[in-house]
Design a protein around this motif. Structure first.
Motif, PDB file in Angstrom:
ATOM      1  N   GLY A 129      -0.025 -10.048  -2.635  1.00 48.64           N
ATOM      2  CA  GLY A 129      -1.191  -9.186  -2.478  1.00 48.64           C
ATOM      3  C   GLY A 129      -1.640  -8.939  -1.064  1.00 48.64           C
ATOM      4  O   GLY A 129      -2.706  -8.355  -0.834  1.00 48.64           O
ATOM      5  N   HIS A 130      -0.814  -9.304  -0.099  1.00 51.03           N
ATOM      6  CA  HIS A 130      -1.159  -9.045   1.308  1.00 51.03           C
ATOM      7  C   HIS A 130       0.071  -9.209   2.185  1.00 51.03           C
ATOM      8  O   HIS A 130       1.056  -9.840   1.787  1.00 51.03           O
ATOM      9  N   GLY A 131      -0.001  -8.651   3.372  1.00 50.76           N
ATOM     10  CA  GLY A 131       1.078  -8.770   4.343  1.00 50.76           C
ATOM     11  C   GLY A 131       0.946  -7.714   5.409  1.00 50.76           C
ATOM     12  O   GLY A 131       0.374  -6.641   5.181  1.00 50.76           O
TER      13      GLY A 131
ATOM     14  N   SER B  24       8.910  -6.561   1.813  1.00 47.88           N
ATOM     15  CA  SER B  24       7.761  -6.037   1.071  1.00 47.88           C
ATOM     16  C   SER B  24       7.604  -6.602  -0.343  1.00 47.88           C
ATOM     17  O   SER B  24       6.458  -6.832  -0.781  1.00 47.88           O
ATOM     18  N   PRO B  25       8.673  -6.832  -1.113  1.00 47.39           N
ATOM     19  CA  PRO B  25       8.441  -7.358  -2.466  1.00 47.39           C
ATOM     20  C   PRO B  25       7.684  -8.679  -2.475  1.00 47.39           C
ATOM     21  O   PRO B  25       6.829  -8.908  -3.334  1.00 47.39           O
TER      22      PRO B  25
ATOM     23  N   ALA C 105       3.610   2.931   4.281  1.00 48.52           N
ATOM     24  CA  ALA C 105       2.206   2.524   4.146  1.00 48.52           C
ATOM     25  C   ALA C 105       1.604   3.165   2.906  1.00 48.52           C
ATOM     26  O   ALA C 105       0.829   2.535   2.165  1.00 48.52           O
ATOM     27  N   ASN C 106       1.965   4.408   2.646  1.00 54.33           N
ATOM     28  CA  ASN C 106       1.459   5.102   1.461  1.00 54.33           C
ATOM     29  C   ASN C 106       2.203   4.707   0.194  1.00 54.33           C
ATOM     30  O   ASN C 106       1.629   4.690  -0.896  1.00 54.33           O
ATOM     31  N   GLU C 107       3.468   4.378   0.341  1.00 52.65           N
ATOM     32  CA  GLU C 107       4.215   3.917  -0.832  1.00 52.65           C
ATOM     33  C   GLU C 107       3.660   2.596  -1.349  1.00 52.65           C
ATOM     34  O   GLU C 107       3.729   2.310  -2.553  1.00 52.65           O
ATOM     35  N   PHE C 108       3.097   1.801  -0.442  1.00 50.54           N
ATOM     36  CA  PHE C 108       2.528   0.510  -0.832  1.00 50.54           C
ATOM     37  C   PHE C 108       1.040   0.630  -1.184  1.00 50.54           C
ATOM     38  O   PHE C 108       0.280  -0.324  -1.072  1.00 50.54           O
ATOM     39  N   TYR C 109       0.649   1.809  -1.611  1.00 54.71           N
ATOM     40  CA  TYR C 109      -0.732   2.111  -2.006  1.00 54.71           C
ATOM     41  C   TYR C 109      -1.280   1.050  -2.969  1.00 54.71           C
ATOM     42  O   TYR C 109      -0.670   0.745  -3.986  1.00 54.71           O
TER      43      TYR C 109
END
Length: 261
Positions: free
Chosen positions: A134-136, A127-128, A171-175
């Protein structure tokens, strides 16, 4: 132009079954693939198939529950292909059907380590990089067993329910980051993991009854799950996030079961 043209993807559990089918399909659709599995010979075989089919792939033998190994194969993808756009955390084990009173803490820990800690580690390290760009798309293999009872053993079902929650919470943590996280919940699919079920039915002469509980009255095949993974990996799913999508012939619409007594 394939649906994943220009994308860099990691697929775990790529030595067989759903992982192999997904790695091959991703490569066919234009992705540069890192195929990961703890079975070195099997994942090398997957890579050889992809190269024969004209795809770009590198293979890594790694245990997805080993934090150092996960960090390393994520870094390998970035070094080899210049980035990471798709992570499919697919590796998993069933653990078999052991009666509850015979289950040990060690038995639970092994299943949770592969099925739940593995996806967590993959998300942690992938994720980092995705957030910076800006996408993934992150995809995890859960199961219909994680949605309702009577589709798997207790620790397996608990681990897969954990994957569903992991997907929703991350999914929400990566808001606001542009990173999507989703799960696929397969029904009964013919893979190495489910081989004992299929072997037993064929030995009894009841192969035609496998999968009879779902409305399509059949079991699924790895390429059918791979197609769902391809959709979630692609830009076609650009507005799909935080979802656990069942691909099960309709089984999870009721989860019917036969009485045990």
């Amino acid at each position: 132009m394939g649906r994943l043209s220009g994308k860099r993807a990691i697929v775990t559990g790529a030595g067989s079954g759903i992982g192999r089918a997904s790695a091959r399909l991703f490569a066919h659709e234009g992705a540069q693939v890192v195929a990961v599995d703890r079975a070195e010979d099997a994942v090398d075989e997957t890579a050889a198939l992809i190269r024969k089919e004209g795809g770009t792939v590198s293979s890594v033998a790694a245990d997805v529950s080993d934090e150092t190994a996960v960090k390393a194969f994520v870094e390998h993808c970035i070094a080899e292909y210049g980035g990471l756009d798709v992570l499919y955390a697919n590796a998993g084990i069933s653990g078999g059907l052991v009666p509850l009173q015979e289950q040990t803490v060690g038995y639970w820990q092994e299943i949770l380590a592969i099925n739940l800690i593995g996806p967590f580690l993959a998300i942690k390290y992938a994720s980092p990089h995705m957030i910076r760009q800006g996408h993934g798309s992150i995809i995890c293999t859960a199961s219909v067993a994680g949605l309702r009872a009577n589709a798997g053993g207790t620790p397996y079902s608990a681990s897969k329910a954990g994957v569903v929650s992991l997907v929703q919470t991350t999914a929400n943590e990566f808001y606001g980051t542009g990173v999507r996280v989703n799960a696929i919940c397969p029904g009964l699919i013919e893979t190495g993991m489910t081989k004992p079920i299929f072997d037993g039915a064929r030995a009894r002469g009841s192969e035609d009854r496998i999968g009879q509980l779902n409305p399509l009255k059949r079991y699924g095949l790895p390429p059918e799950i791979a197609q769902a993974a391809l959709f979630l990996a692609s830009d076609d799913a650009s507005y799909v996030n935080g979802q656990a999508i069942a691909v099960d012939g309709g089984l999870s619409s009721t989860h019917p079961f036969a009485g045990r007594r």
